[in-house]
Design a protein around this motif. Structure first.
Motif, PDB file in Angstrom:
ATOM      1  N   CYS A  47       0.853  -1.179   0.000  1.00 27.69           N
ATOM      2  CA  CYS A  47       0.000   0.000   0.000  1.00 27.69           C
ATOM      3  C   CYS A  47       0.900   1.244   0.000  1.00 27.69           C
ATOM      4  O   CYS A  47       1.869   1.299   0.752  1.00 27.69           O
ATOM      5  N   CYS A  48       0.613   2.195  -0.847  1.00 26.00           N
ATOM      6  CA  CYS A  48       1.435   3.413  -0.885  1.00 26.00           C
ATOM      7  C   CYS A  48       0.543   4.642  -0.758  1.00 26.00           C
ATOM      8  O   CYS A  48      -0.464   4.757  -1.451  1.00 26.00           O
ATOM      9  N   HIS A  49       0.940   5.551   0.119  1.00 23.54           N
ATOM     10  CA  HIS A  49       0.255   6.847   0.168  1.00 23.54           C
ATOM     11  C   HIS A  49       1.314   7.950   0.232  1.00 23.54           C
ATOM     12  O   HIS A  49       1.176   8.937   0.935  1.00 23.54           O
ATOM     13  N   ASN A  50       2.353   7.756  -0.556  1.00 21.59           N
ATOM     14  CA  ASN A  50       3.443   8.738  -0.560  1.00 21.59           C
ATOM     15  C   ASN A  50       3.119   9.988  -1.378  1.00 21.59           C
ATOM     16  O   ASN A  50       3.922  10.905  -1.428  1.00 21.59           O
ATOM     17  N   CYS A  51       1.981  10.002  -2.076  1.00 19.49           N
ATOM     18  CA  CYS A  51       1.560  11.251  -2.716  1.00 19.49           C
ATOM     19  C   CYS A  51       0.038  11.343  -2.661  1.00 19.49           C
ATOM     20  O   CYS A  51      -0.640  10.384  -2.281  1.00 19.49           O
ATOM     21  N   LEU A  52      -0.465  12.465  -3.043  1.00 20.90           N
ATOM     22  CA  LEU A  52      -1.898  12.732  -2.877  1.00 20.90           C
ATOM     23  C   LEU A  52      -2.760  12.097  -3.969  1.00 20.90           C
ATOM     24  O   LEU A  52      -3.980  12.221  -3.955  1.00 20.90           O
ATOM     25  N   GLN A  53      -2.116  11.413  -4.908  1.00 20.08           N
ATOM     26  CA  GLN A  53      -2.906  10.673  -5.909  1.00 20.08           C
ATOM     27  C   GLN A  53      -3.315   9.307  -5.365  1.00 20.08           C
ATOM     28  O   GLN A  53      -4.158   8.635  -5.947  1.00 20.08           O
ATOM     29  N   GLY A  54      -2.658   8.896  -4.271  1.00 21.98           N
ATOM     30  CA  GLY A  54      -2.971   7.604  -3.669  1.00 21.98           C
ATOM     31  C   GLY A  54      -4.095   7.749  -2.661  1.00 21.98           C
ATOM     32  O   GLY A  54      -4.778   8.770  -2.651  1.00 21.98           O
ATOM     33  N   PRO A  55      -4.330   6.776  -1.812  1.00 19.20           N
ATOM     34  CA  PRO A  55      -3.494   5.579  -1.685  1.00 19.20           C
ATOM     35  C   PRO A  55      -3.659   4.622  -2.861  1.00 19.20           C
ATOM     36  O   PRO A  55      -4.750   4.479  -3.389  1.00 19.20           O
ATOM     37  N   CYS A  56      -2.533   3.992  -3.210  1.00 20.65           N
ATOM     38  CA  CYS A  56      -2.536   2.986  -4.282  1.00 20.65           C
ATOM     39  C   CYS A  56      -2.226   1.632  -3.657  1.00 20.65           C
ATOM     40  O   CYS A  56      -1.454   1.548  -2.705  1.00 20.65           O
ATOM     41  N   ARG A  57      -2.814   0.597  -4.223  1.00 25.59           N
ATOM     42  CA  ARG A  57      -2.606  -0.751  -3.686  1.00 25.59           C
ATOM     43  C   ARG A  57      -2.335  -1.696  -4.845  1.00 25.59           C
ATOM     44  O   ARG A  57      -2.942  -1.597  -5.905  1.00 25.59           O
ATOM     45  N   LYS A  67       0.250  -1.763 -10.746  1.00 31.13           N
ATOM     46  CA  LYS A  67       1.027  -0.522 -10.620  1.00 31.13           C
ATOM     47  C   LYS A  67       0.186   0.541  -9.936  1.00 31.13           C
ATOM     48  O   LYS A  67      -1.038   0.583 -10.126  1.00 31.13           O
ATOM     49  N   GLY A  68       0.852   1.421  -9.163  1.00 30.41           N
ATOM     50  CA  GLY A  68       0.156   2.574  -8.612  1.00 30.41           C
ATOM     51  C   GLY A  68      -0.084   3.591  -9.716  1.00 30.41           C
ATOM     52  O   GLY A  68       0.377   3.417 -10.851  1.00 30.41           O
ATOM     53  N   VAL A  69      -0.773   4.670  -9.366  1.00 28.77           N
ATOM     54  CA  VAL A  69      -1.118   5.692 -10.364  1.00 28.77           C
ATOM     55  C   VAL A  69       0.130   6.195 -11.091  1.00 28.77           C
ATOM     56  O   VAL A  69       0.134   6.397 -12.311  1.00 28.77           O
ATOM     57  N   CYS A  70       1.244   6.369 -10.356  1.00 28.21           N
ATOM     58  CA  CYS A  70       2.467   6.893 -10.972  1.00 28.21           C
ATOM     59  C   CYS A  70       3.253   5.818 -11.720  1.00 28.21           C
ATOM     60  O   CYS A  70       4.235   6.114 -12.382  1.00 28.21           O
ATOM     61  N   GLY A  71       2.851   4.573 -11.577  1.00 30.05           N
ATOM     62  CA  GLY A  71       3.571   3.488 -12.249  1.00 30.05           C
ATOM     63  C   GLY A  71       4.470   2.686 -11.318  1.00 30.05           C
ATOM     64  O   GLY A  71       5.110   1.729 -11.757  1.00 30.05           O
ATOM     65  N   ALA A  72       4.531   3.075 -10.053  1.00 31.04           N
ATOM     66  CA  ALA A  72       5.369   2.310  -9.109  1.00 31.04           C
ATOM     67  C   ALA A  72       4.785   0.911  -8.947  1.00 31.04           C
ATOM     68  O   ALA A  72       3.576   0.754  -8.753  1.00 31.04           O
ATOM     69  N   ASN A  73       5.651  -0.111  -9.016  1.00 29.62           N
ATOM     70  CA  ASN A  73       5.151  -1.481  -8.850  1.00 29.62           C
ATOM     71  C   ASN A  73       5.363  -1.962  -7.403  1.00 29.62           C
ATOM     72  O   ASN A  73       5.846  -1.225  -6.551  1.00 29.62           O
ATOM     73  N   THR A  76       8.929  -1.617  -5.890  1.00 28.47           N
ATOM     74  CA  THR A  76       9.284  -0.242  -5.508  1.00 28.47           C
ATOM     75  C   THR A  76       8.554   0.158  -4.225  1.00 28.47           C
ATOM     76  O   THR A  76       9.155   0.723  -3.292  1.00 28.47           O
ATOM     77  N   ILE A  77       7.262  -0.159  -4.177  1.00 31.98           N
ATOM     78  CA  ILE A  77       6.464   0.269  -3.015  1.00 31.98           C
ATOM     79  C   ILE A  77       6.933  -0.429  -1.742  1.00 31.98           C
ATOM     80  O   ILE A  77       7.124   0.208  -0.695  1.00 31.98           O
ATOM     81  N   VAL A  78       7.158  -1.738  -1.822  1.00 31.53           N
ATOM     82  CA  VAL A  78       7.604  -2.480  -0.630  1.00 31.53           C
ATOM     83  C   VAL A  78       8.966  -1.957  -0.164  1.00 31.53           C
ATOM     84  O   VAL A  78       9.180  -1.707   1.038  1.00 31.53           O
ATOM     85  N   ALA A  79       9.889  -1.763  -1.104  1.00 31.52           N
ATOM     86  CA  ALA A  79      11.233  -1.280  -0.726  1.00 31.52           C
ATOM     87  C   ALA A  79      11.140   0.116  -0.106  1.00 31.52           C
ATOM     88  O   ALA A  79      11.818   0.411   0.886  1.00 31.52           O
ATOM     89  N   ARG A  80      10.283   0.979  -0.690  1.00 33.33           N
ATOM     90  CA  ARG A  80      10.151   2.336  -0.147  1.00 33.33           C
ATOM     91  C   ARG A  80       9.588   2.308   1.270  1.00 33.33           C
ATOM     92  O   ARG A  80      10.069   3.017   2.158  1.00 33.33           O
ATOM     93  N   ASN A  81       8.565   1.483   1.478  1.00 35.48           N
ATOM     94  CA  ASN A  81       7.967   1.409   2.829  1.00 35.48           C
ATOM     95  C   ASN A  81       8.977   0.915   3.858  1.00 35.48           C
ATOM     96  O   ASN A  81       9.040   1.414   4.985  1.00 35.48           O
ATOM     97  N   SER A 198      10.199   9.660  -1.742  1.00 37.84           N
ATOM     98  CA  SER A 198       9.026  10.505  -1.990  1.00 37.84           C
ATOM     99  C   SER A 198       8.632  10.416  -3.462  1.00 37.84           C
ATOM    100  O   SER A 198       9.346   9.806  -4.278  1.00 37.84           O
ATOM    101  N   TYR A 199       7.529  11.016  -3.784  1.00 33.97           N
ATOM    102  CA  TYR A 199       6.923  10.885  -5.127  1.00 33.97           C
ATOM    103  C   TYR A 199       7.922  11.159  -6.248  1.00 33.97           C
ATOM    104  O   TYR A 199       8.551  12.227  -6.303  1.00 33.97           O
ATOM    105  N   GLY A 200       8.074  10.172  -7.113  1.00 33.59           N
ATOM    106  CA  GLY A 200       8.856  10.384  -8.326  1.00 33.59           C
ATOM    107  C   GLY A 200      10.349  10.502  -8.146  1.00 33.59           C
ATOM    108  O   GLY A 200      11.012  11.203  -8.907  1.00 33.59           O
TER     109      GLY A 200
HETATM  110  S1  SF4 Z   1       2.055   4.601  -5.882  1.00 32.89           S
HETATM  111 FE1  SF4 Z   1       2.690   6.546  -6.795  1.00 32.89          FE
HETATM  112  S2  SF4 Z   1       0.771   7.590  -7.254  1.00 32.89           S
HETATM  113 FE2  SF4 Z   1       0.256   5.965  -5.802  1.00 32.89          FE
HETATM  114  S3  SF4 Z   1       0.402   6.968  -3.803  1.00 32.89           S
HETATM  115 FE3  SF4 Z   1       2.366   6.025  -4.200  1.00 32.89          FE
HETATM  116  S4  SF4 Z   1       3.591   7.673  -5.085  1.00 32.89           S
HETATM  117 FE4  SF4 Z   1       1.438   8.297  -5.253  1.00 32.89          FE
END
Ligand code: SF4
Ligand code: SF4
Length: 634
Positions: A47-57, A67-73, A76-81, A198-200
């Motif tokens: 689960c990612c909520h690193n930007c305001l386009q999320g949360p993405c799952r 993929k999340g809205v930005c394309g993160a798979n 990427t999301i697990v490693a970032r968390n 952070s985002y991007g």
């Molecule tokens: S996956 Fe990307 S678009 Fe979705 S919340 Fe995370 S940073 Fe934002």
């Protein structure tokens, strides 16, 4: 609802849980049950909520979005968390260290008279290790230079963190250089992790994980600094004997629990309590009875023998005894629910740190310049609360165990020196080589509501002891062992294998105990895991090998906090096979899971062993130790 045995193996906690059920009082276990089933995306780390386009799952079954809205798979999301959790843990340990550094500096500048340097020898040893000349300097001057060197570690420097470069083996430094994970500033590396996740920014899971490793090394620096500075300010621990568990509450005394992590205020409370005895007696009490919870508890246990009452997940239960007059908290591991629990009793919950307030608590702000006065004010509030105690509500579970603590690195080396003065590490090394000691295991970490409290600690430790593994423990791990009587010579007689028993007995007799050392040596609070690292580094240097060759492992079978994730990561980076007894939120990325449990072994030598069954975990730790022994030709 689960049976009490499935919630806790601690008899005091079981008794309080039965009472809570009878009185319909909400506990951490009720709130956990109310959360079930917990979110699968969160459990997998996808689960990612690193930007305001999320949360993405990310859908783990491959049917929904990959993929999340930005394309993160998922990778990427697990490693970032994970990297963010390491950064949070690092900020906590190092925030604690920074606080101590400011206090040491304030004392050196004459602004905090209540904090004189208590251990000049340690001050000189730390200064020398840091390359600060000591000759001809008075204590204030040296304390100022050490404090300034500590504070310099937080912002970005041109050189590696001194609290890493001067405390680990040459081999570890070279590894860190090779993989470009040398931290040059504690706060700057925390900030770097937040930036790159952070985002991007960083989308490469491997690159992000190396960023997490670099941050974990900064966490090690923060832990080591906190240990060093606490020893300088409050004294390096020496062995003490005390009692542990809820039976340490006294029905006729003003009972005060010290909870959190930093000894800055709690040590002062311990110092002023004797002066306040007459005020307590005037209120009708037999005196003031201090006790500890979590790592603040460990700090005052190690240096003053203050008994630990309970730990981690069962902290609310102490208020529920109806016999606790005040719980004084600093920061970290303090559950907000304490305020709600305190409302049902006469207990004063007292917060003391500007960054850690709890709605419903009384806030008495800690200030170094007037620490002693604040400590008195807090004890006066406790005495006032005692007068309002309702005897009908008092229920103290009558369980206590003797517990030995205070095994700092210096104390352990001193004990070994009683066997061999010229070469203190030799007895330890000789017994490892001879096989009397199979290896060494450090137990660390918290209790976790998802695991029956203490069950994993007890099961793994007894099995390792039976197989002659020399055991160390810190944090709430040590607390669990204290509450169950495992920090005693009697436990050595009962649970140690023959080889281990013979070694502990020889050392115990040499130090005048007349019997064995305790089965498990309590080395201190969570930041004091650095003490275990110091011993491993000393043994590695003495043998001329790196840490990743030693038969040394670590286990955090019931961990909870982000701090535990940071410590686990530096233990792995230091070269230790490191067991965790819960499934960390990484399974959503098979790539990240494989790196942490397998690939990282080829890089740093250490790796994570994820095993929720404590008996199997013990087998895997023994296997890891045997593999290391084989590598050394033993
Ligand atoms: S996956 Fe990307 S678009 Fe979705 S919340 Fe995370 S940073 Fe934002
Ligand atoms: S072991 Fe865990 S719960 Fe206990 S004090 Fe340390 S971080 Fe907190």
């Amino acid at each position: 609802m689960k049976a009490v045995k499935e919630k806790s193996w601690c008899p005091s906690v079981q008794e309080m849980l039965r009472l809570a059920e009878k009185l319909d009082i909400e506990t951490v276990w009720c709130r956990y049950e109310a959360q079930l089933p917990q979110c699968g995306f969160g459990e997998l780390g996808t689960c990612c909520h690193n930007c305001l386009q999320g949360p993405c799952r990310i859908d783990p079954f491959g049917e929904g979005p990959q993929k999340g809205v930005c394309g993160a798979n998922a990778d990427t999301i697990v490693a970032r968390n994970l990297a963010r959790a390491i950064a949070a843990g690092t900020s906590a340990h190092s925030g604690h260290a920074k606080h101590l550094a400011h206090t040491l500096l304030a004392w050196a500048e004459g602004k905090a008279p209540d904090y004189p340097v208590k251990d000049e020898a340690k001050l000189k040893a730390v200064a020398t290790r840091l390359g600060i000349p000591v000759d001809g300097k008075d204590v204030q001057e040296l304390a100022k230079e050490v404090a300034e060197a500590a504070l310099l570690e937080f912002s970005e420097k041109a050189t590696p963190l001194a609290w890493v470069a001067t405390t680990v083996t040459r081999g570890r430094v070279e590894k860190a250089i090779q993989y470009n994970v040398v931290p040059t500033g504690i706060d700057s590396v925390v900030s770097e992790v937040l930036h790159r996740t952070s985002y991007g920014v960083d989308a490469d899971p491997v690159n992000i994980l190396f960023g997490g490793v670099k941050c974990a090394l900064a966490d090690f620096a923060g832990c080591h600094m906190a240990t060093d500075l606490a020893d300088i300010l409050f004294g390096t621990p020496k062995p003490v004997v005390t009692t542990a568990n809820m039976g340490v509450l006294k029905p006729d005394a003003v009972n005060v629990a010290l909870h959190g992590h930093n000894p800055l205020l709690s040590d002062l409370i311990v110092q002023v309590a004797p002066e306040m005895e007459s005020e307590a007696r005037a209120a009708g009490a037999s005196g003031i009875n201090l006790m500890g919870i979590c790592c603040t508890g460990n700090e005052v246990l190690m240096r003053h023998g203050i008994p630990p009452v309970t730990h981690s997940v069962s902290q609310e239960m102490v208020i529920m005894t109806g016999a606790l007059d005040a719980m004084v908290v600093d920061y970290q591991c303090v559950m907000p629910s304490l305020a709600t629990m305190a409302e049902c009793f006469h207990t004063k919950l007292i917060t003391t740190m500007p960054i850690a307030k709890v709605p419903g608590a009384t806030h008495i702000e800690f200030k170094e310049e007037e620490a002693r006065e604040r400590a008195r004010e807090i004890l006066r509030l406790a005495i006032e609360a005692f007068k309002k105690r309702d005897p009908a509500k008092v229920h103290i579970p009558n369980y206590v165990h003797k517990a030995y603590a205070g095994f700092s690195t210096e104390a352990i080396i001193e004990a070994l020196a009683q066997v061999n003065k010229e070469d203190p590490l030799k007895p330890l090394i000789d017994n490892i080589v001879a096989g009397n000691i199979l290896g060494v295991c450090l137990f660390a970490g918290c209790n976790n509501v998802k695991i029956p409290q203490d069950s994993a600690f007890l099961t793994v430790a007894k099995e390792l002891a039976r197989n002659n593994v020399f055991l160390l423990a810190s944090g709430c791990a040590a607390g669990a062992f204290a509450r169950h009587g495992l920090l005693t010579p009697e436990a050595t007689e009962e649970y140690a294998g023959d080889g281990l028993k013979a070694v502990l007995t020889a050392i115990g007799k040499a130090v005048g105990l007349g019997g064995p050392l305790p089965l498990i040596l309590h080395i201190g609070s969570c930041v004091d895991n650095s003490r275990a690292a110091d011993i491993a580094v000393a043994v590695a240097n003495r043998l001329g090998v790196d840490i990743d060759k030693l038969p040394v492992v670590a286990s955090a079978p019931e961990a909870t906090t982000e701090k535990a994730i940071a410590i686990g990561t530096w233990a792995v980076t230091a070269g230790l096979p490191t067991h965790v007894g819960f499934v960390p939120p990484v399974l959503g990325s098979p790539l990240v899971s494989r790196i942490l449990t397998q690939d990282i072994k080829g890089i740093f030598g250490g790796y994570f062993i994820v095993e929720t069954d404590p008996s199997k975990a013990a087998e895997k730790l023994l296997e890891a130790i045997r593999e290391r022994r084989k590598g050394l030709g033993l």
